[in-house]
Design a protein around this motif. Sequence first.
Motif, PDB file in Angstrom:
ATOM      1  N   GLU A 287       9.121  40.563  80.098  1.00 12.60           N
ATOM      2  CA  GLU A 287       8.798  41.262  78.853  1.00 12.60           C
ATOM      3  C   GLU A 287       9.531  40.625  77.674  1.00 12.60           C
ATOM      4  N   THR A 288      10.769  40.165  77.913  1.00 10.33           N
ATOM      5  CA  THR A 288      11.513  39.477  76.865  1.00 10.33           C
ATOM      6  C   THR A 288      10.784  38.219  76.416  1.00 10.33           C
ATOM      7  N   ILE A 289      10.218  37.478  77.357  1.00  5.68           N
ATOM      8  CA  ILE A 289       9.426  36.291  77.019  1.00  5.68           C
ATOM      9  C   ILE A 289       8.240  36.674  76.154  1.00  5.68           C
ATOM     10  N   LEU A 290       7.571  37.770  76.509  1.00  7.00           N
ATOM     11  CA  LEU A 290       6.367  38.185  75.791  1.00  7.00           C
ATOM     12  C   LEU A 290       6.661  38.643  74.368  1.00  7.00           C
ATOM     13  N   THR A 291       7.867  39.122  74.107  1.00  2.67           N
ATOM     14  CA  THR A 291       8.199  39.490  72.724  1.00  2.67           C
ATOM     15  C   THR A 291       8.286  38.246  71.844  1.00  2.67           C
ATOM     16  N   GLN A 292       8.615  37.110  72.432  1.00  5.68           N
ATOM     17  CA  GLN A 292       8.673  35.849  71.699  1.00  5.68           C
ATOM     18  C   GLN A 292       7.337  35.107  71.728  1.00  5.68           C
ATOM     19  N   ASP A 293       6.651  35.224  72.846  1.00  4.40           N
ATOM     20  CA  ASP A 293       5.395  34.497  73.046  1.00  4.40           C
ATOM     21  C   ASP A 293       4.380  35.420  73.723  1.00  4.40           C
ATOM     22  N   PRO A 294       3.668  36.245  72.938  1.00  8.89           N
ATOM     23  CA  PRO A 294       2.723  37.219  73.519  1.00  8.89           C
ATOM     24  C   PRO A 294       1.594  36.569  74.313  1.00  8.89           C
ATOM     25  N   ASN A 295       1.354  35.282  74.107  1.00  9.16           N
ATOM     26  CA  ASN A 295       0.246  34.615  74.786  1.00  9.16           C
ATOM     27  C   ASN A 295       0.684  33.871  76.047  1.00  9.16           C
ATOM     28  N   ASN A 296       1.913  34.090  76.481  1.00 10.26           N
ATOM     29  CA  ASN A 296       2.384  33.440  77.696  1.00 10.26           C
ATOM     30  C   ASN A 296       1.696  34.078  78.899  1.00 10.26           C
ATOM     31  N   ALA A 297       0.697  33.362  79.451  1.00  5.79           N
ATOM     32  CA  ALA A 297      -0.164  33.940  80.486  1.00  5.79           C
ATOM     33  C   ALA A 297       0.607  34.262  81.762  1.00  5.79           C
ATOM     34  N   GLU A 298       1.501  33.360  82.184  1.00  8.05           N
ATOM     35  CA  GLU A 298       2.235  33.595  83.425  1.00  8.05           C
ATOM     36  C   GLU A 298       3.161  34.807  83.301  1.00  8.05           C
ATOM     37  N   ALA A 299       3.900  34.882  82.189  1.00  6.77           N
ATOM     38  CA  ALA A 299       4.803  36.018  81.993  1.00  6.77           C
ATOM     39  C   ALA A 299       4.014  37.325  81.942  1.00  6.77           C
ATOM     40  N   LYS A 300       2.865  37.309  81.273  1.00  2.67           N
ATOM     41  CA  LYS A 300       2.043  38.518  81.182  1.00  2.67           C
ATOM     42  C   LYS A 300       1.534  38.938  82.561  1.00  2.67           C
ATOM     43  N   GLN A 301       1.067  37.951  83.344  1.00  2.46           N
ATOM     44  CA  GLN A 301       0.533  38.268  84.667  1.00  2.46           C
ATOM     45  C   GLN A 301       1.617  38.829  85.588  1.00  2.46           C
ATOM     46  N   ARG A 302       2.804  38.218  85.581  1.00  2.00           N
ATOM     47  CA  ARG A 302       3.872  38.686  86.443  1.00  2.00           C
ATOM     48  C   ARG A 302       4.413  40.030  85.969  1.00  2.00           C
ATOM     49  N   PHE A 303       4.510  40.226  84.655  1.00  3.36           N
ATOM     50  CA  PHE A 303       4.975  41.511  84.131  1.00  3.36           C
ATOM     51  C   PHE A 303       4.052  42.647  84.568  1.00  3.36           C
ATOM     52  N   GLU A 304       2.736  42.419  84.425  1.00  4.58           N
ATOM     53  CA  GLU A 304       1.772  43.450  84.818  1.00  4.58           C
ATOM     54  C   GLU A 304       1.794  43.697  86.320  1.00  4.58           C
ATOM     55  N   GLU A 305       1.937  42.629  87.106  1.00  3.11           N
ATOM     56  CA  GLU A 305       1.971  42.787  88.555  1.00  3.11           C
ATOM     57  C   GLU A 305       3.202  43.587  89.002  1.00  3.11           C
ATOM     58  N   LEU A 306       4.327  43.353  88.354  1.00  8.77           N
ATOM     59  CA  LEU A 306       5.568  44.027  88.739  1.00  8.77           C
ATOM     60  C   LEU A 306       5.604  45.489  88.302  1.00  8.77           C
ATOM     61  N   GLN A 307       4.694  45.874  87.398  1.00  9.24           N
ATOM     62  CA  GLN A 307       4.620  47.276  86.975  1.00  9.24           C
ATOM     63  C   GLN A 307       3.836  48.146  87.947  1.00  9.24           C
ATOM     64  N   LYS A 308       3.112  47.521  88.872  1.00  8.49           N
ATOM     65  CA  LYS A 308       2.275  48.293  89.806  1.00  8.49           C
ATOM     66  C   LYS A 308       3.108  49.010  90.853  1.00  8.49           C
TER      67      LYS A 308
END
Length: 288
Positions: free
Chosen positions: A267-288
């Motif tokens: 999530e920290t990565i996404l605050t700097q780079d909202p379009n980071n696909a890998e960080a977004k995918q892993r963040f969403e997966e870890l929320q499940k």
Amino acid sequence: MNTPTSPQNTILVLAPPSVQGATIPVIGAHIGVPLAIYNLVPDGLGARVRIDPPRAGTVDPTDTIVLMLKGESAPLDSKPVGNPNAPIEMRIPVGRLNHARVNELYYDIIRNSQNVGSSTPMLEALFNMIRPGLKDVRPDIVGHSELGMTLPDEIKDGVGPGIVSAQVCFTYPYGRAYDTITLKCNGEAFVQTCIKAAPDSAKLLEIINQAKAGKHCGVAQRLYANRAQAGDALIANAYAREYDPKYLKASECFPTADNATAAYWYETILTQDPNNAEAKQRFEELQK
């Protein structure tokens, strides 16, 4: 009362808390919380937090103030406001701050079981479990065993009238920017604040790996957290993977996965780079 300044109809404007004795400045947060004001306080109750009173007429003596740590449901401390015009002292209990991430502190004002205001912005705090110099491995001798000082040859046998200045070098493990070094000579103190150029990401990863190999786990975690919070996406991603079950390579420093911590750094990565696909995918997966 239903006056314009009544506590019952006022939106509270609450300033952030302050931690007494905190280190300022630090890199990657607003403050640092050293061992001396947290684990090592004489009464064992943890760091002291001061909360200044809000604008006059906005709180009742019976309101409750609750000190919180973002991401946790259990309060750090709570007490009635009492005198609404006086500062309030609260405590951060030992063991509640996380040395592996940035701690975000805030407080709520509770009235009749309802939250009527929260302090903003949150106070970002780093907790350092390790002192500069690490452990003194020779407590039987005077001075810290790991603190080194090198004198130039021209003054080793004394300072003559021709010596105007000389460079003295200091070495110690776990040095950080803004450390303060005090050199005493003939009763006079010379103070130097350390502001060292930060290594690039690749070099820092080498240093972190050396710390891990040497089982200096707290050092590795602090190096990761400092740089990741400062906006280094490469370091933040590497740190997230230390806790991500998909990438975990169990070690003494990082023996098990921790979904919440991994998600925090993605999530920290996404605050700097909202379009980071890998960080977004892993963040969403870890929320499940």
